[in-house]
Structures are given as structure tokens and as C-alpha cells.
Design a protein around this motif. Structure first.
Motif, PDB file in Angstrom:
ATOM      1  N   LEU A 202       3.255   1.947   1.167  1.00  0.00           N
ATOM      2  CA  LEU A 202       2.300   2.300   0.117  1.00  0.00           C
ATOM      3  C   LEU A 202       0.852   2.067   0.526  1.00  0.00           C
ATOM      4  O   LEU A 202      -0.060   2.636  -0.076  1.00  0.00           O
ATOM      5  CB  LEU A 202       2.591   1.489  -1.156  1.00  0.00           C
ATOM      6  CG  LEU A 202       3.915   1.770  -1.868  1.00  0.00           C
ATOM      7  CD1 LEU A 202       4.097   0.826  -3.048  1.00  0.00           C
ATOM      8  CD2 LEU A 202       3.971   3.219  -2.338  1.00  0.00           C
ATOM      9  N   ARG A 203       0.630   1.225   1.530  1.00  0.00           N
ATOM     10  CA  ARG A 203      -0.748   0.872   1.911  1.00  0.00           C
ATOM     11  C   ARG A 203      -1.580   2.088   2.314  1.00  0.00           C
ATOM     12  O   ARG A 203      -2.779   2.140   2.069  1.00  0.00           O
ATOM     13  CB  ARG A 203      -0.737  -0.152   3.048  1.00  0.00           C
ATOM     14  CG  ARG A 203      -0.529  -1.565   2.577  1.00  0.00           C
ATOM     15  CD  ARG A 203      -1.011  -2.585   3.594  1.00  0.00           C
ATOM     16  NE  ARG A 203      -0.859  -3.937   3.042  1.00  0.00           N
ATOM     17  CZ  ARG A 203       0.112  -4.775   3.365  1.00  0.00           C
ATOM     18  NH1 ARG A 203       1.024  -4.400   4.247  1.00  0.00           N
ATOM     19  NH2 ARG A 203       0.178  -5.968   2.828  1.00  0.00           N
ATOM     20  N   ALA A 204      -0.940   3.058   2.933  1.00  0.00           N
ATOM     21  CA  ALA A 204      -1.684   4.217   3.420  1.00  0.00           C
ATOM     22  C   ALA A 204      -2.300   5.026   2.287  1.00  0.00           C
ATOM     23  O   ALA A 204      -3.282   5.744   2.498  1.00  0.00           O
ATOM     24  CB  ALA A 204      -0.766   5.114   4.256  1.00  0.00           C
ATOM     25  N   GLY A 205      -1.753   4.914   1.083  1.00  0.00           N
ATOM     26  CA  GLY A 205      -2.242   5.746  -0.014  1.00  0.00           C
ATOM     27  C   GLY A 205      -3.208   5.070  -0.962  1.00  0.00           C
ATOM     28  O   GLY A 205      -3.581   5.663  -1.983  1.00  0.00           O
ATOM     29  N   VAL A 206      -3.628   3.826  -0.670  1.00  0.00           N
ATOM     30  CA  VAL A 206      -4.508   3.119  -1.609  1.00  0.00           C
ATOM     31  C   VAL A 206      -5.913   2.916  -1.069  1.00  0.00           C
ATOM     32  O   VAL A 206      -6.743   2.253  -1.695  1.00  0.00           O
ATOM     33  CB  VAL A 206      -3.895   1.759  -2.010  1.00  0.00           C
ATOM     34  CG1 VAL A 206      -2.557   1.954  -2.698  1.00  0.00           C
ATOM     35  CG2 VAL A 206      -3.749   0.841  -0.794  1.00  0.00           C
ATOM     36  N   GLY A 207      -6.211   3.455   0.110  1.00  0.00           N
ATOM     37  CA  GLY A 207      -7.563   3.372   0.638  1.00  0.00           C
ATOM     38  C   GLY A 207      -8.010   1.953   0.919  1.00  0.00           C
ATOM     39  O   GLY A 207      -7.318   1.178   1.583  1.00  0.00           O
ATOM     40  N   GLU A 208      -9.182   1.591   0.390  1.00  0.00           N
ATOM     41  CA  GLU A 208      -9.764   0.269   0.632  1.00  0.00           C
ATOM     42  C   GLU A 208      -9.145  -0.833  -0.206  1.00  0.00           C
ATOM     43  O   GLU A 208      -9.451  -2.006  -0.031  1.00  0.00           O
ATOM     44  CB  GLU A 208     -11.265   0.312   0.353  1.00  0.00           C
ATOM     45  CG  GLU A 208     -11.587   0.624  -1.103  1.00  0.00           C
ATOM     46  CD  GLU A 208     -13.067   0.644  -1.389  1.00  0.00           C
ATOM     47  OE1 GLU A 208     -13.426   0.780  -2.580  1.00  0.00           O
ATOM     48  OE2 GLU A 208     -13.858   0.518  -0.444  1.00  0.00           O
ATOM     49  N   LEU A 209      -8.268  -0.476  -1.119  1.00  0.00           N
ATOM     50  CA  LEU A 209      -7.630  -1.476  -1.966  1.00  0.00           C
ATOM     51  C   LEU A 209      -6.541  -2.217  -1.199  1.00  0.00           C
ATOM     52  O   LEU A 209      -6.049  -1.750  -0.176  1.00  0.00           O
ATOM     53  CB  LEU A 209      -7.030  -0.806  -3.208  1.00  0.00           C
ATOM     54  CG  LEU A 209      -8.010  -0.019  -4.090  1.00  0.00           C
ATOM     55  CD1 LEU A 209      -7.263   0.686  -5.210  1.00  0.00           C
ATOM     56  CD2 LEU A 209      -9.084  -0.941  -4.655  1.00  0.00           C
ATOM     57  N   GLU A 210      -6.164  -3.374  -1.733  1.00  0.00           N
ATOM     58  CA  GLU A 210      -5.089  -4.185  -1.156  1.00  0.00           C
ATOM     59  C   GLU A 210      -3.841  -4.078  -2.010  1.00  0.00           C
ATOM     60  O   GLU A 210      -3.926  -3.952  -3.238  1.00  0.00           O
ATOM     61  CB  GLU A 210      -5.503  -5.660  -1.066  1.00  0.00           C
ATOM     62  CG  GLU A 210      -6.571  -5.961  -0.043  1.00  0.00           C
ATOM     63  CD  GLU A 210      -6.841  -7.460   0.042  1.00  0.00           C
ATOM     64  OE1 GLU A 210      -6.454  -8.186  -0.894  1.00  0.00           O
ATOM     65  OE2 GLU A 210      -7.443  -7.902   1.037  1.00  0.00           O
ATOM     66  N   ILE A 211      -2.680  -4.143  -1.352  1.00  0.00           N
ATOM     67  CA  ILE A 211      -1.408  -4.279  -2.067  1.00  0.00           C
ATOM     68  C   ILE A 211      -0.879  -5.674  -1.744  1.00  0.00           C
ATOM     69  O   ILE A 211      -0.570  -5.970  -0.585  1.00  0.00           O
ATOM     70  CB  ILE A 211      -0.390  -3.208  -1.658  1.00  0.00           C
ATOM     71  CG1 ILE A 211      -0.946  -1.810  -1.926  1.00  0.00           C
ATOM     72  CG2 ILE A 211       0.909  -3.399  -2.431  1.00  0.00           C
ATOM     73  CD1 ILE A 211       0.032  -0.703  -1.616  1.00  0.00           C
TER      74      ILE A 211
END
Length: 289
Positions: free
Chosen positions: A233-242
Motif C-alpha cells: 500500500l505504501r506506493a499509493g500514499v505518496g508522502e504519507l506514512e502507513i
């Protein structure tokens, strides 16, 4: 086979005790492992289903002080993409901030959580934990739900008003009055003594966030594959963190680590005792020969 049969029948009582001890050891080992695994699973499930979900999307540094300045948005397109992912069972937007709750009798610092009541029902079980009054309704701007311990500390009952004050996104102070709609009780006394739920729109209005969110919380279909899912999922959230749940709930993770250490010691001691008993039987049998 004949020698083995003679060995077993030479002393039936000793043979029966050895077989019984071995069977007891196997059953006890399976039971202890199942008990500890079940305790860990229940602890994780209750913690994530009442508080955080399995993962949280946020701006870097948000969890240090829950600053409204670190809200992000508009995030509705991201929310829809997450809900369409096959790994995601539920995704709910939230506003989270530190605030001051003041009743006519007392004041207390609270964790203000703004939620979409319908989306939150798929993420957590807080709505089912309400024991007095009722849960929030969509579009309800003036209602608030508190943990019972927090409500008792504030000296407020169902139907009475309190005032929430918090720092807005532009650094000013915002305040609004809310009427207590319900009180909930969970397994976490600390959570019941600190959390205050209002609707998402009410929290956004109080903190001047517009249509921005503080976090998006996720519940996954397979919690056991959380590392793989978070990486995907990290690739789709840009500068945000999961952030996965072990980082959101470090106290729970530490408790599970302690539980596993205790399990290793208890099972190890138990197996040593059983092994000594079996060895004693074997030594006695050889000595008789």
C-alpha cells in the motif's frame, strides 16, 4: 517386536505410567501453546478493534502531538482507492487531536476523535461498546460520546453539555459546545478515561480543517500478512506514512513479547520435568537388566 512386547509386559504398571506421562505431556504442551496463542490473539484483536484498526495513514510526525497542522487532504480519492483494494476490509477517515473538555464541574485533557459513524462501524467496535445512551449519528454536529470513566471524572451525565477547546489548524483556539449522547466501556481503562468521539464534520469545524483528515485507519482482511500489505500500500500514499498496529500500540506489542517470554519459560520447565520422569523410567528399566 517380541523384545519390545516383553519389555512392555514385564512391568505393566511402569509401562502404563510412562505412556500416561507422555500423553499428558503432549496434551499439556498443546494446551499451553493454544492458551498463550489465544491470549495474544484476543489482546491484539480487542486493542485494534476498539482503538486503531490494523494500520493508520498519517503525515510523518503526527503521533508525537496529534497536531491539526499535520492534517492532509482533500483525501477522498485516496480513501476510495484504499477501499477498492482487495487486502482492505474497511477504511475510515478520522480527525484526531488533543483537546480540553470542560463541564460545569470539572475539566480534563482528552483525545478528541472525529469519526464518520457509518465508516467507523466497519473499523472498530466502539459503537457496540456503548452502555448508556446511544452512538453518534451521521450529520449530528452537537453530540459527543465519552468513555464512562472520563464522563464520571467530568461529573457529566447523559443529556448534559460540555465545551471542547483545541488548537485549530491555523494556530488559534477553537471551542464548541457538545451534548453527551452516550458512554462506552471497553477492556482498556486508559482508553475509557481519555477518548471523546464526535462526528467527523464537527471535529473538522472545531479545528478549522475544512475537508482535511488527520488519519485514515484501515482494517485488513488478513492481519497475519500486515507487513506485506503495508509494503504493497505504501506506493499509493505518496508522502504519507502507513503505520502498522505494533507501532501504534507499543504497549500491546511489549505485553505480547513478555507473554511469549513467559510461555517459553513455562513450557521449557514443564518439558524438563516430563523428560526427567521419562528418563527415570528408562534408567530404572536398564538398571534392572
Amino acid at each position: 517386536l517380541r523384545i519390545a512386547q516383553r519389555n512392555l509386559l514385564r512391568n505393566p504398571r511402569r509401562s502404563a505410567l510412562t505412556v500416561g506421562g507422555t500423553a499428558f505431556a503432549i496434551v499439556a504442551y498443546v494446551f499451553l501453546n493454544g492458551y498463550f496463542d489465544g491470549f495474544d490473539e484476543q489482546l491484539i484483536d480487542s486493542s485494534t478493534r476498539y482503538i486503531t484498526g490494523h494500520a493508520q495513514i498519517e503525515r510523518p510526525g503526527f503521533r508525537r502531538d496529534h497536531s491539526p497542522q499535520l492534517a492532509f487532504g482533500p483525501a477522498q480519492p485516496l480513501l476510495e482507492r484504499l477501499r477498492a483494494r482487495p487486502e482492505v476490509a474497511a477504511a475510515a477517515p478520522r480527525v484526531q487531536a488533543q483537546a480540553m473538555a470542560s463541564s460545569a464541574r470539572q475539566s480534563a485533557s482528552v483525545l478528541l476523535v472525529g469519526v464518520d459513524p457509518l465508516a467507523e462501524a466497519g473499523l472498530t467496535l466502539v459503537a457496540q461498546a456503548v452502555v448508556e445512551g446511544r452512538w453518534l449519528r451521521p450529520g449530528e454536529g452537537g453530540g459527543i460520546v465519552l468513555g464512562r470513566r472520563l464522563a464520571e471524572r467530568l461529573g457529566i451525565v447523559i443529556g448534559e453539555k460540555l465545551v471542547l477547546t483545541g488548537t485549530t489548524a491555523d494556530g488559534a483556539l477553537g471551542s464548541a459546545a457538545f451534548r453527551l449522547q452516550g458512554r462506552f466501556v471497553t477492556e482498556s481503562a486508559e482508553f475509557d478515561d481519555s477518548a471523546a468521539f464526535v462526528t467527523l464534520t464537527a471535529a473538522q469545524s472545531l479545528l478549522s480543517l475544512g475537508d482535511r483528515f488527520s488519519t485514515i485507519n484501515l482494517r485488513l482482511k488478513d492481519r497475519g500478512r500486515i507487513d506485506e500489505t503495508v509494503a504493497a500500500l505504501r506506493a499509493g500514499v505518496g508522502e504519507l506514512e502507513i503505520v502498522p498496529w505494533p507501532m501504534l500500540l507499543p504497549a500491546v506489542q511489549q505485553m505480547i513479547g513478555l507473554d511469549r517470554a513467559i510461555r517459553a519459560v513455562v513450557i521449557g520447565l514443564f518439558l524438563v520435568v516430563v523428560a526427567l520422569a521419562v528418563m527415570n523410567t528408562a534408567v530404572m528399566s536398564v538398571a534392572e537388566r
